[in-house]
Structures are given as C-alpha cells and as structure tokens.
Design an enzyme around this catalytic site. Structure first.
Site, PDB file in Angstrom:
ATOM      1  N   SER A  95       0.839  -1.106   0.208  1.00 43.86           N
ATOM      2  CA  SER A  95      -0.030   0.192  -0.136  1.00 43.86           C
ATOM      3  C   SER A  95       0.840   1.283  -0.108  1.00 43.86           C
ATOM      4  CB  SER A  95      -0.984  -0.015   1.208  1.00 43.86           C
ATOM      5  OG  SER A  95      -1.956   0.864   1.130  1.00 43.86           O
ATOM      6  N   ASP A 237      -2.595   6.403  -3.179  1.00 44.24           N
ATOM      7  CA  ASP A 237      -1.489   5.826  -2.986  1.00 44.24           C
ATOM      8  C   ASP A 237      -0.936   4.718  -3.801  1.00 44.24           C
ATOM      9  OD1 ASP A 237      -3.241   4.074  -2.318  1.00 44.24           O
ATOM     10  OD2 ASP A 237      -2.506   3.535  -0.583  1.00 44.24           O
ATOM     11  N   ASP A 239      -1.258   1.547  -4.274  1.00 39.73           N
ATOM     12  CA  ASP A 239      -2.225   0.513  -4.617  1.00 39.73           C
ATOM     13  C   ASP A 239      -3.635   1.167  -4.930  1.00 39.73           C
ATOM     14  OD1 ASP A 239      -2.836   0.968  -2.010  1.00 39.73           O
ATOM     15  OD2 ASP A 239      -2.676  -1.142  -1.742  1.00 39.73           O
ATOM     16  N   ASP A 241      -6.020   2.569  -3.170  1.00 35.76           N
ATOM     17  CA  ASP A 241      -7.413   2.323  -2.462  1.00 35.76           C
ATOM     18  C   ASP A 241      -7.575   3.852  -1.542  1.00 35.76           C
ATOM     19  OD1 ASP A 241      -5.251   2.031  -0.645  1.00 35.76           O
ATOM     20  OD2 ASP A 241      -6.206   0.149   0.308  1.00 35.76           O
TER      21      ASP A 241
HETATM   22 MG    MG Z   1      -3.367   1.668  -0.133  1.00 36.21          MG
END
Ligand code: MG
Length: 443
Positions: A95, A237, A239, A241
């Site tokens: 993340s 960010d 990844d 989310d």
């Molecule tokens: Mg993330």
C-alpha cells in the site's frame, strides 16, 4: 495476540516476508478458505513477482483453485472477489509503505478484509501441520484477463458519464508510479476529461514520490493543478485505495475532507448509516447530522470499516486517510470510484465551493512517551470535562465537545500514546493536545 497479522495483513521487509514465509502463509490462508477458489493479485513492488509465485505455489499445494489477476490495484482485486465468486483473496501489496516493504493483504469471500483478530485463526493453522493436497489434486492457475475492464464498467454505472463528458474537466492525475496507472488514466479519459498525467510510469522504485499521498509528497501535483489551471488534482497511494485531492486553486485537500465530501454526495443520493473510524474528522458527523443519519464509529483500520459495512444498511464507510468504501460496488476502499464521484460533483460547482458546505477543522498531533497501558489507565481515571458531549471508547478514548474533540490512543508499534485533537479554532486544538499531554505525562 496476533504474531504476524497487523492492522491490515502480514507486513514486512523482504528479510521477514521471504518467499518461503509467503508460501507458508498462503498454505494456511488456502486452508482457512476451505481449500476452495482463491483470487490472487499483486502491486508493482520489486519483490512482488517472487512473492506472487510463492503465494500461487502455497495455495496450489493445499489444493486451492487459483484465479490470478496478475498486477492490479487493490480496489480492482477486491471488486473481482464477487465477480469470480472466490472464497477469498490475497493481494501482495504494501500500500502506502516505502518501496522495500511488502505485505499479504487477505480478504474473505464477502469482501471483508481480515483483521488482526481474525488473522489469529490463520496463524494457528500455520503453527499446525500443513496437509498437502494429493498429488493428482493440484490444480492449474487460471489467469483472468480483463479485471480492469470489469471494474471500470462498475464505476461508470455509478456516475453520470454523459454529464461529465459535456463538462470536459481538466484533471491532473498523480499515479504514484504504481498500479493506479493501470486504471486511473483510462477511467478519466472515458469520462471525457482532459487528463494531465504525473508519475504514470509503473516503477517499483517509486522514483517520482513516496507511495503515501501526504501533502509534502504531492507538491508536484498541487503545482501542476495551478500551472495548468486544472479543475481537480488527484493523487492515489501506490495501490489505489486511498485518494487525496487538490481543488481548482491547487490547495491540498486532506483525506478526511475527501471522505466528508463523499458522505455529502452519497447521502444526497441515498440515506443510510455512515461508518468511520474514531480518528476521523468531526466534519463527517456534521455532514451526517445535516441529513439526520447516524454515524457508527469503528476501531482504526480498514478491516473494521468493511466488517461494519458488511452488516448492511450502510450508505458509505471511510477513514481519515482518504479511503472510502461505496458498498454498492464493493466493501473495499476504492480510490477510483471516490475520484469519479467527486469529479461528477464538479459538474455542479467547483471543489472549493463544495468544501464550504461543512466546517473546516484544524488538527494538531501530539504524543506522550511511556508504557501505553499505564498512560491509558491514567486517562481512564481523569475526570471528564464539564463541556464534554460524548465519550467514545472503541479504540483509545475520544472525547467530543461542541466544536472540537480529542483522542488518546496507544501506538500499535512504539512505546507511546498518541494525542490528537481537532477544532474549528486552531488555538483550541493546540490547547487540547497540550492539556492532555500535560495530564498524562510523568508519574
Ligand atoms: Mg493503499
């Protein structure tokens, strides 16, 4: 106490989260998901391909049927659980952490992320004997080709694309050199926007900026919005989310204001419970209050939000760092749907004007060093201030006042307690932090 599971999965650098360990974890996770069908995806980190192979091998070795998405954003992977009817998902992603980190994030078949508490069950399986599948029951991996296309379709259903196409917004997209580059640019082009891309080359070294979209890390995005006179700036960010924004003046919009605005837009369309963590801005409560909707607080951490959202009647769930769950689409924080919904709202008025619809809170952070348990015991015994309106003891102790609040929470990783306050008056927020730091310091 969980040994390996943290707030959201098993996280570590390559010397902790080794391929051997990832394989062992995947075997236990495969058994936890009843040796059924498991979805796998990874982000773009340099250790991703090798950990990905280990995870596939671990799942296959215990007889799981594996559907592999390859590289995908976290929201795309989590959205695909329902589509592929899998028993669970493993995403290899760290993340917002620095590039040398990686993690196994685990999500169940309903789309609920596995918390520390549920992770303990998986750890028990790891400690026991792992029984392999019979040699002739080891299954092939099925590769799934167009997950991005499926996810895009679901997002486009939630917004008025025709209205947006007419508006022709100019947007700056900062993809963090991560997987958001797989879907973000495509989404905004489909919405008829003029797209200006930053950090859209996928690179596990994160050459453009650190993965976490904090204000100091997204300066280039803020500057570009101003220079190019864009309507909106977006930074995810690594990844995808979490999402933060810039308004049309290039001013930074922090995660919990992104969430408060998402709540406002959602409740205009559909009423329901508003779920958030105890560390989120009071702006969320203010917005929910306007629509006479209840706010349900959870512990800090995405799994607790998705657990609460899964109980039903939830309009929206979200956290202070810019992660928003739109339950109609999935129980995952979806930075792309969030960005699309806010872009849609700009057909009506500018982002800075939307943000005038709820109060601005200043926030101040402090800390008290020492044994967290002792400090929390002390906090527990303090007399409650006369003007306190509500006390929330779900995760640490939060005290709400009329136009401010303070929370005292033990750190999960260091011997200290965090003190965080928010107020419409900056001095009051500072005073609250100082006051509690003072009361809790020393013996
Ligand atoms: Mg993330």
């Amino acid at each position: 106490m969980a040994k390996y599971f943290g707030t959201n999965g098993i996280r570590g650098k390559f010397d902790m989260l080794t391929p051997q360990f990832a394989l062992q974890c995947a075997q236990a996770i495969g058994i936890y998901f009843q040796r059924g069908k498991v979805l796998v995806a990874r982000d773009h980190r340099l250790t991703g391909p090798v950990l990905h192979k280990a995870v596939l091998a671990g799942l296959q070795s215990v007889g799981c049927e594996v559907v592999d998405l390859g590289m995908a954003t976290a929201p795309t992977a989590e959205f695909m659980i329902g589509k592929t009817k899998c028993n669970g998902l493993i995403i290899i992603t760290a993340s917002h952490n620095p590039p040398e980190w990686n993690a196994l994030k685990v999500v169940d078949g309903k789309g609920v992320a596995i918390s520390k508490e549920r992770g303990e069950e998986i750890e028990k399986l790891m400690d026991g004997k792992i029984e392999l599948a019979p040699w002739d029951k080891v299954k092939e991996v099925e590769e799934y080709e167009d997950a991005v296309g499926e996810h895009l379709k679901a997002i486009l259903k939630e917004v008025d694309a025709d209205k947006l196409k007419k508006r022709k917004l100019r947007v700056v997209l900062d993809c963090a050199n991560g997987t958001p580059a797989l879907i973000g640019p495509r989404l905004f082009k489909e919405l008829g926007c003029e797209v200006i891309l930053l950090n859209d080359k996928i690179d596990g070294h994160f050459p453009g900026r650190p993965s976490e979209p904090r204000e100091e890390n997204v300066q280039q995005m803020l500057k570009t919005v101003k220079e190019k006179k864009a309507d909106l700036g977006i930074a995810w960010d690594g990844d995808g989310d979490r999402v933060i924004m810039a308004d049309e003046n290039g001013a930074f919009i922090v995660g919990d204001r992104v969430y408060a605005l998402s709540v406002l837009l959602k409740l205009k369309e559909k009423k329901g419970k508003v779920v958030t963590t105890v560390a989120t801005s009071k702006a969320v409560e203010d917005v929910a209050g306007k629509f006479a909707q209840e706010v349900i607080y959870t512990k800090v951490g995405a799994p607790y939000l998705s657990e609460e959202a899964a109980k039903g009647k939830c309009a929206i769930a979200g956290e202070e760092v810019g992660g928003v769950i739109w339950p109609e689409v999935s129980l995952a924080k979806d930075g792309f749907l969030t960005a699309a919904k806010i872009a849609e709202a700009l057909c009506e008025k500018s982002l800075s004007n939307w943000l005038k619809e709820f109060p601005f809170y200043y926030n101040v952070k402090g800390r008290v060093k020492g044994d967290p348990k002792k400090i929390m015991d002390k906090m527990e015994k303090l007399p409650l201030p006369k003007d306190a309106e509500k006390v929330i003891k779900i995760d640490g102790i939060r005290i709400n006042f009329k136009d401010s609040w303070v929370i005292v929470r033990p750190s999960g990783t260091e011997p200290l307690v965090r003190v965080f306050a928010e107020s419409t008056d900056k001095e009051k927020a500072e005073k609250l932090v100082k006051e509690y730091e003072g009361k809790l310091s020393g013996n």
